[in-house]
Design an enzyme around this catalytic site. Structure first.
Site, PDB file in Angstrom:
ATOM      1  N   ASP A 146       0.936  -1.102   0.044  1.00 49.48           N
ATOM      2  CA  ASP A 146      -0.163  -0.054  -0.057  1.00 49.48           C
ATOM      3  C   ASP A 146       0.930   1.311   0.062  1.00 49.48           C
ATOM      4  O   ASP A 146       1.083   1.984   0.861  1.00 49.48           O
ATOM      5  CB  ASP A 146      -0.798   0.024   1.225  1.00 49.48           C
ATOM      6  N   LEU A 147       1.308   1.578  -1.045  1.00 48.69           N
ATOM      7  CA  LEU A 147       2.312   2.794  -1.244  1.00 48.69           C
ATOM      8  C   LEU A 147       1.635   3.943  -1.912  1.00 48.69           C
ATOM      9  O   LEU A 147       2.363   4.977  -1.663  1.00 48.69           O
ATOM     10  CB  LEU A 147       3.542   2.485  -2.046  1.00 48.69           C
ATOM     11  N   LYS A 148       0.589   3.749  -2.259  1.00 46.12           N
ATOM     12  CA  LYS A 148      -0.308   5.030  -2.505  1.00 46.12           C
ATOM     13  C   LYS A 148       0.609   5.782  -3.610  1.00 46.12           C
ATOM     14  O   LYS A 148       0.834   6.988  -3.113  1.00 46.12           O
ATOM     15  CB  LYS A 148      -0.832   5.763  -1.616  1.00 46.12           C
ATOM     16  N   THR A 173       6.593   8.220 -14.128  1.00 48.71           N
ATOM     17  CA  THR A 173       7.067   7.555 -12.936  1.00 48.71           C
ATOM     18  C   THR A 173       6.247   6.558 -12.236  1.00 48.71           C
ATOM     19  O   THR A 173       6.780   5.572 -11.680  1.00 48.71           O
ATOM     20  CB  THR A 173       7.180   8.881 -11.864  1.00 48.71           C
ATOM     21  N   THR A 200     -10.303   7.348   3.487  1.00 48.05           N
ATOM     22  CA  THR A 200     -11.398   7.285   4.381  1.00 48.05           C
ATOM     23  C   THR A 200     -11.256   8.080   5.578  1.00 48.05           C
ATOM     24  O   THR A 200     -12.100   8.244   6.190  1.00 48.05           O
ATOM     25  CB  THR A 200     -11.833   5.768   4.885  1.00 48.05           C
TER      26      THR A 200
HETATM   27  O1  C5P Z   1      -6.020   1.022  11.758  1.00 46.50           O
HETATM   28  P1  C5P Z   1      -7.038   1.067  10.724  1.00 46.50           P
HETATM   29  O2  C5P Z   1      -7.702   0.001  10.364  1.00 46.50           O
HETATM   30  O3  C5P Z   1      -7.570   2.365  10.458  1.00 46.50           O
HETATM   31  O4  C5P Z   1      -5.953   0.885   9.209  1.00 46.50           O
HETATM   32  C1  C5P Z   1      -6.566   1.045   7.946  1.00 46.50           C
HETATM   33  C2  C5P Z   1      -5.492   1.060   7.056  1.00 46.50           C
HETATM   34  O5  C5P Z   1      -6.041   1.110   5.873  1.00 46.50           O
HETATM   35  C3  C5P Z   1      -4.166   1.915   7.352  1.00 46.50           C
HETATM   36  O6  C5P Z   1      -3.253   0.971   6.944  1.00 46.50           O
HETATM   37  C4  C5P Z   1      -4.422   2.890   6.271  1.00 46.50           C
HETATM   38  O7  C5P Z   1      -3.128   3.581   5.693  1.00 46.50           O
HETATM   39  C5  C5P Z   1      -5.229   2.285   5.002  1.00 46.50           C
HETATM   40  N1  C5P Z   1      -6.217   2.923   4.255  1.00 46.50           N
HETATM   41  C6  C5P Z   1      -7.145   3.876   4.699  1.00 46.50           C
HETATM   42  N2  C5P Z   1      -8.017   4.555   3.809  1.00 46.50           N
HETATM   43  C7  C5P Z   1      -7.692   4.644   2.541  1.00 46.50           C
HETATM   44  C8  C5P Z   1      -6.696   3.397   1.860  1.00 46.50           C
HETATM   45  C9  C5P Z   1      -5.597   2.890   3.011  1.00 46.50           C
HETATM   46  O8  C5P Z   1      -7.387   3.920   5.858  1.00 46.50           O
HETATM   47  N3  C5P Z   1      -8.511   5.299   1.657  1.00 46.50           N
END
Ligand code: C5P
Length: 244
Positions: free
Chosen positions: A66-68, A75, A122
């Protein structure tokens, strides 16, 4: 809902820990319990690809990197090509900058790497949109839907979205287009100083059509992480059964 995905495989555990030692503890504990481990910026920047090797050595679960990614198309294209050498299943790119970036996803499809577009984080709520520069009463759900549609058209395997938006996305983009939902909070778990905004329960996410859910802190910070993960899988299973 795609019935061929087991309840276990629908649970992605976010390995949000600072180093390899912490990650290995959770991989050993949950390696046979969850379907996928998500490795994010904190761990990957600290440990690099070695941490991926560690997960593979200790578990048969798949890996979500998950490097977004958020950069110019050339790139992002090169970064995705590099990612194909790691044998991970999923990787994320930001879905906010349009087709030319999202289309790079289609170029790595044959490698087996599934590229997911982050629609809107989120942690963002509708009331923040104005301050972020989105004017003219654009609703957050419309923004998410527009980005999901663009990701689907461009060849992404799916999107990251909240459980609140998943049903509308499936409606517009089709059942095969994956919807992966973070911001999941079981009714029994409490996360201190929670930064998530658009949250749903595991049951709510699956009932709305999520293919997979991402859970971090409710498992990581539980007294017994394997028990917490098992409870979430049971909740997914019973929701799937009720949905028929
Ligand atoms: O601890 P929690 O359940 O909130 O973790 C959610 C994970 O999902 C985190 O690693 C966060 O980076 C990832 N995430 C997110 N919302 C997004 C994309 C990824 O919370 N839109």
């Amino acid at each position: 809902m795609n019935p061929s995905i087991s309840a276990k495989d629908r649970l992605i555990f976010a390995l949000d820990v600072p180093d390899r030692e912490g990650a290995e503890k959770y991989v050993r504990l949950l390696g046979d319990v969850v379907g996928c481990f998500k490795i994010g910026l904190e761990l990957f920047i600290k440990e690099g690809p070695d941490v991926l090797k560690m997960v593979k050595e200790n578990s048969s679960a798949s890996i979500f990197l998950d490097l977004k990614l958020h950069d110019i198309p050339a790139t992002v294209r090169s970064a995705l090509r590099s990612a194909t050498t790691h044998g991970v299943r999923f990787i994320t790119i930001h879905g906010s900058d349009g087709e030319s970036i999202l289309q790079t996803a289609a170029e790595v499809k044959d490698s087996g790497l599934e590229v997911l577009a982050v629609t809107v984080l989120t942690s963002i709520s509708e009331s923040q949109l104005g301050a972020l520069g989105y004017k003219d009463n654009l609703s957050l759900s419309q923004l998410v839907l527009d980005r999901a549609r663009c990701a689907e058209k461009s060849g992404c395997a799916g999107v990251i979205c909240s459980g609140e938006e998943v049903a509308a996305i499936k409606n517009i983009c089709g059942a095969k287009f994956k919807a992966i939902v973070p911001g999941v909070r079981p009714a029994w778990g409490e996360v201190k100083a929670d930064d998530q905004s658009r949250i749903v329960t595991p049951k709510g996410a699956i009932a709305n059509g999520a293919d997979l859910i991402v859970v971090g802190r409710p498992i990581r910070d539980a007294k017994e992480p394997a028990v917490a993960a098992g409870k979430i899988i049971a909740e997914i299973e019973s929701t799937m059964t009720n949905l028929g």
